[in-house]
Design an enzyme around this catalytic site. Structure first.
Site, PDB file in Angstrom:
ATOM      1  N   ASN A  34       0.854  -1.187   0.000  1.00 45.83           N
ATOM      2  CA  ASN A  34       0.000   0.000   0.000  1.00 45.83           C
ATOM      3  C   ASN A  34       0.886   1.232   0.000  1.00 45.83           C
ATOM      4  O   ASN A  34       2.067   1.166   0.356  1.00 45.83           O
ATOM      5  CB  ASN A  34      -0.917   0.004   1.236  1.00 45.83           C
ATOM      6  CG  ASN A  34      -1.930   1.138   1.194  1.00 45.83           C
ATOM      7  OD1 ASN A  34      -2.405   1.520   0.130  1.00 45.83           O
ATOM      8  ND2 ASN A  34      -2.259   1.685   2.350  1.00 45.83           N
ATOM      9  N   HIS A  75       0.918   5.325   1.396  1.00 50.06           N
ATOM     10  CA  HIS A  75       0.256   6.223   2.350  1.00 50.06           C
ATOM     11  C   HIS A  75       0.894   7.603   2.255  1.00 50.06           C
ATOM     12  O   HIS A  75       2.125   7.715   2.191  1.00 50.06           O
ATOM     13  CB  HIS A  75       0.406   5.674   3.770  1.00 50.06           C
ATOM     14  CG  HIS A  75      -0.280   6.507   4.802  1.00 50.06           C
ATOM     15  ND1 HIS A  75      -1.655   6.529   4.949  1.00 50.06           N
ATOM     16  CD2 HIS A  75       0.205   7.365   5.728  1.00 50.06           C
ATOM     17  CE1 HIS A  75      -1.982   7.353   5.928  1.00 50.06           C
ATOM     18  NE2 HIS A  75      -0.867   7.877   6.414  1.00 50.06           N
TER      19      HIS A  75
END
Length: 325
Positions: free
Chosen positions: A113, A115
């Site tokens: 992911n 961020h």
């Protein structure tokens, strides 16, 4: 002719909106020598703009609205689509769903992911406003592994972005987004390529070998070797071999119980084992490390088994006591 490199890793990208990070990943994947290819773009919103872009570029898409569905059922459908596309990794790129624990566990170490903060600072939302309010000199972005705890997985790479005097969250966000587009493809490429990186592979072997009692490392003929016993009189139980003697393999050399076992394993599983030059004649087998799907528990078992062949009783008693405990 030059040798062909390893096959690109197959990646599914999960999105919810415009998909600018997905686009950056996609176009980077089409550069010469790319380490990954995108085999699926999946969204929880059938109207997501990212799906249009992916379709236009010839990428398979999947869309399923999460509205009215139990979270686990929606996750199962997204996961099934990724599996059917042959994905080895899942990359979240603006995917605005918290995934179920079971899904995350099944893809442990294979889900990434991005961020918009310099984690561990500012997990969650409103990262840019929080960085400005704190008076930070820099904001930025982090690519990390996905774990059950939100934004808490191992950071794999970061990019710093200066905060200007009088900055606003929107202005800062636009600059951080540019940094994201540079960072994500680079980190993903490095991560999926680590299985052919001798330094990374040696570090994994070193960690497992040195966890065994009375073990130390000593170089032998230019290669890392691992010995059990005293520094003065220890005996080798493993060697790290990086494409020595013309072999294409990066491998762990460990002791086999017999030549019959060695020959049988090499014949039955040539993708996983080889008979190394010189060492093979003495009953050492090569466990091939630069290949997809290496079972590191199996590597650890080989190390312990080879270690037991030469370890003094004082060392094996320590290990047996630890195992019993």
């Amino acid at each position: 002719m030059p040798e062909a490199g390893p096959d690109p890793a197959k990646v599914a990208v999960f999105v919810s909106g415009k998909g600018t990070n997905m686009a950056a990943l996609l176009y980077a994947s089409r550069l010469p020598g790319a380490a990954y290819e995108i085999v699926l773009v999946a969204a929880n919103d059938p109207e997501a703009e990212a799906l249009t872009l992916a379709s236009a570029e010839g990428i398979e898409t999947f869309a399923l609205s999460h509205k009215g569905m139990p979270r686990a059922d929606h996750d199962a459908a997204m996961e099934q689509a990724a599996k059917q596309a042959g994905a080895q990794y899942i990359v979240l790129a603006g995917y605005m769903r918290i995934l179920t624990e079971g899904f995350v566990k099944r893809w442990e170490g294979r889900m990434l992911n991005i961020h918009p903060s310099l984690l561990p600072k500012y997990p969650g939302l409103d990262t840019h406003a929080r960085a400005i309010e704190a008076g930070d000199s820099h904001a930025g972005t982090t690519v990390h592994l996905v774990t059950e705890e939100l934004d808490a997985g191992e950071p794999l790479g970061q990019a710093r972005v200066a905060i200007w005097p009088g900055d606003t969250p929107d202005k800062l966000a636009s600059r951080v987004r540019v940094a994201e587009h540079q960072l994500y493809p680079r980190v993903l490429s490095d991560y999926v390529s680590r299985g052919s990186d001798p330094e990374w592979l040696l570090e994994r072997v070193r960690e497992l070998a040195l966890a065994l009692p009375q073990t130390h490392e000593r170089e032998s003929h230019g290669s890392a070797g691992f010995r059990v016993g005293t520094v003065k009189s220890g005996k080798y139980f493993a060697y790290f071999s990086d494409q020595h003697h013309g072999t294409p393999h990066i491998s762990l050399l460990v002791k086999c119980s017999s030549m019959d076992e060695l020959e049988g394993l090499v014949e039955a599983q040539p993708q996983a084992y080889h008979k190394p030059a010189y060492y093979g004649a003495s009953g050492w087998i090569g466990v091939i490390l630069n290949r997809p799907g290496v079972d590191w528990d199996n590597v650890a078992d080989w190390l312990q088994r080879s270690w037991r062949v030469v370890a003094p009783k004082s060392a094996t008693k320590l290990l047996d006591a630890a195992d019993a405990f």
